[in-house]
Design a protein around this motif. Structure first.
Motif, short mmCIF file in Angstrom:
data_model
loop_
_atom_site.label_atom_id
_atom_site.label_comp_id
_atom_site.label_asym_id
_atom_site.label_seq_id
_atom_site.Cartn_x
_atom_site.Cartn_y
_atom_site.Cartn_z
N SER A 1 85.90 6.36 113.49
CA SER A 1 85.82 5.99 112.07
C SER A 1 86.60 4.69 111.84
N GLN B 1 90.29 5.21 112.23
CA GLN B 1 90.68 5.34 113.64
C GLN B 1 90.67 3.99 114.35
N LYS B 2 89.68 3.19 114.01
CA LYS B 2 89.61 1.86 114.62
C LYS B 2 90.85 1.05 114.25
#
Lengths: 254, 375
Positions: A145, A148-149
């Motif tokens: 997501s 998260q990136k």
């Protein structure tokens, strides 16, 4: 301890036959463990200032000192080394390598900085753990997501223990809830590891995690900060200490 | 160490396939063109290579083994008297007309000797005994003649220069450069078939050196004693025969142009795909620079990708060329791929890919790392 200083920095570009001034005598300083936000409207010079502080661009005039080393605009070949040693970047677009997994993205940055083998892999795993992504270490960016990136991007910036972290709109591509989580995590990691964190942003939430907030308008940082550093520089001159570097340099992109 | 070059290259498999295909196409083209060329040239000197003569005496300025001119057969006596000569025999190589049962006429390149075994020809005998050739109106015919003469069998007759000759043996792989089938017959028989032109004449003298003889000295002495002839070592004569076809026909130029175009196409395909890939990954390269990498780091990535494409393209191209070999053999052509030739093509394909990557190098050098801040 001061890790980043900009004194009377200007930046102008050649645009056709005209010179366009983007920064006008910007001065600021960051201490270790300090979090500073820079706010300003589009076109005010935020990203240009970030590029100069991050040794991606050089100032047209003025003085920049990164982690104790004066940046010499005439010696551009030195700039990558300063970036490797002292600076970690977090970008608005994450800028992860799509073909590398989460842990490889971090490890590659460490490889570029000179760390190799098991040492690089264990440091990459340490920072991934610090941002709470140990369970996503073997995921490719396309399978993660936005939040998260960005956490991987933060892990990449933290890896190698650079004393200065520079972030360009780190929450711009995240929803407000995830953005707040990321900022809080970023703040606590920077504090815990005693890193200076400089965030360029439009996001008002950044204020809540910052020790100081600077405003930039038309290439000028708000009066208080500029005067503080300017006064220190004047005091240094008054004590008969010449500035270590000339105040005027020709501008040059890296 | 994270291998960004390989992972990035394989991440986009379609693009990688296109790049490798471009190289493979060029490699196959070079293998096939040069391999066929070498195969044809091999035909131009195949008999010279197989005949176990150390020196060849020819008439003055004979351009190649197929285009022989005559000289007195007594020259062989003078050659035999030269110190260091172990054996010398006359050889006639002569174009003769064959009348086919259908009434059509074809040609054969006749090799006529008194003692075939001494000179180790024919080298691939499928049936028959060459010693029988001197016993009558007999000949050996190469299997490649089927294409031009139609099917034939040992025991059948063919009319050569108006005389009925019995086929008593069949050989294999004896082809001239022009693909004219080679036949083998007795030396005296050949002279009788064309008495106007061949009586008391020969076209070559084959020379075998005595053990330990100095080839250069023997060659010089023969040349001195036969001032109206030329003398070549086996290697020189084979090279001269091949060179004739390369220089006097368009085959050499055609081969060079095709190889050049093949390489050019390969370079263009690889350069184009690598450059497009570089442009698509420009932000990644900007990121490499922003996190402290230099141009050299990116050159290494591009160089490695080009090398991988070169190696993979070579393997695929070589496999395709080898796969074509049986089909080419079916039309009586040879595709010769020697280890040295393959090594040269391998090095060439890698160099070609690295040369193609140079175009991307220039782009990379101008990357502004500040682009990482752009949306």
């Amino acid at each position: 301890m001061r890790v980043l200083e900009a004194m009377d920095v200007t930046k102008d570009y050649e645009e056709g036959h005209e010179r366009v001034a983007v920064l006008h005598g910007v001065s600021l300083a960051l201490e270790r463990g300090e979090i500073v936000a820079l706010e300003g409207p589009s076109g005010s010079g935020k990203t240009t200032l970030l590029s100069i502080l991050g040794c991606i661009l050089t100032a047209s005039s003025g003085r920049v000192v990164v982690d104790g080393e004066p940046v010499d605009p005439a010696n551009r070949s030195r700039l990558p080394e300063i970036r490797r040693r002292s600076i970690g970047f977090v970008f608005q677009q994450f800028n992860l390598f799509p073909s590398l997994t989460a842990v490889e993205n971090v490890e590659y940055a460490l490889n570029v900085k000179g760390a190799k083998g098991a040492a690089a892999r264990s440091e990459a795993e340490r920072v991934l753990d610090a941002v709470g992504l140990s369970d996503r270490r073997d995921f490719l960016p396309r399978d993660l997501s936005g939040g998260q990136k960005q956490r991987i991007a933060i892990a990449r910036a933290l890896a190698g223990r650079a004393p200065i972290l520079l972030a360009d709109e780190p929450t711009a591509n995240l929803d407000s809830h995830i953005g707040a989580q990321i900022l809080e995590m970023f703040r606590s990691l920077a504090k815990k590891e005693n890193r200076a964190l400089f965030i360029v942003t439009h996001d008002p939430k950044v204020r809540s995690i910052s020790d100081r907030v600077l405003q930039i308008r038309d290439g000028r940082v708000a009066a208080g900060e500029s005067e503080t550093v300017g006064a220190a520089l004047a005091a240094a001159r008054g004590r008969g200490q010449a500035p270590p570097l000339p105040m005027t340099r020709s501008s040059a992109a890296l | 160490m994270v291998d960004l070059a390989t992972k990035s290259l394989l991440h986009d498999r379609l693009r990688f396939l296109i790049t490798v295909s471009g190289v493979a196409f060029a490699v196959t083209l070079v293998f096939v063109q040069v391999g066929l060329f070498l195969g044809l040239l091999d035909n131009a000197s195949v008999t010279i290579e197989h005949i176990s003569a150390d020196l060849w005496v020819t008439s003055r300025n004979t351009p190649n083994v197929d285009f022989a001119h005559t000289f007195p057969e007594t020259a062989v006596q003078r050659v035999r008297s030269v110190p260091g000569v172990a054996a010398a025999d006359n050889l006639i190589v002569w174009f003769m007309t064959v009348n086919l049962p259908s009434g059509a006429q074809e040609g054969t390149l006749a090799y006529a000797l008194s003692d075939f075994r001494r000179w180790n020809i024919p080298w691939n005998v499928e049936s028959g005994d060459v010693d029988d050739l001197k016993r009558g109106q007999y000949l050996f015919l190469d299997g490649s003649a089927v294409k031009r003469y139609g099917p034939f069998a040992v025991g059948e007759y063919r009319e050569i220069l108006g005389q009925r000759m019995k086929i008593i043996g069949r050989t294999r792989d004896a082809l001239s450069f022009t693909t004219t089938p080679i036949s083998f017959l007795d030396f005296d028989r050949a002279q009788k078939l064309s008495p106007d032109l061949l009586k008391n004449r020969t076209t070559y003298v084959l020379v075998k050196l005595a053990p330990g003889a100095d080839a250069a000295a023997v060659k010089a002495e023969i040349a001195r004693r036969l001032p109206y002839n030329d003398v070549y070592t086996k290697k020189e004569w084979a090279a001269r025969s091949r060179r004739y076809w390369v220089q006097s026909t368009g085959i050499g130029l055609n081969m060079y142009i095709t190889v050049f175009l093949g390489c050019l196409v390969g370079i263009v395909v690889v350069a184009q795909t690598l450059y497009t890939s570089t442009m698509e990954h420009i932000k990644e390269f900007g990121t490499v620079k922003a996190i402290g990498g230099g141009n050299l780091d990116i050159y290494r990535i591009l160089g490695k990708q080009a090398t991988i494409a070169g190696v993979a393209g070579f393997v695929l191209g070589a496999l395709m060329a080898f796969a074509l070999r049986p089909a080419i053999a079916k039309i009586d052509l040879k595709l010769i791929i020697t280890p040295v030739f393959a090594a040269i093509v391998f090095a060439g394909s890698v160099v070609m890919c690295l040369a193609a990557a140079m175009i991307s190098f220039r782009k990379v050098a101008s990357i502004d790392p500040a682009l990482v801040f752009r949306a």
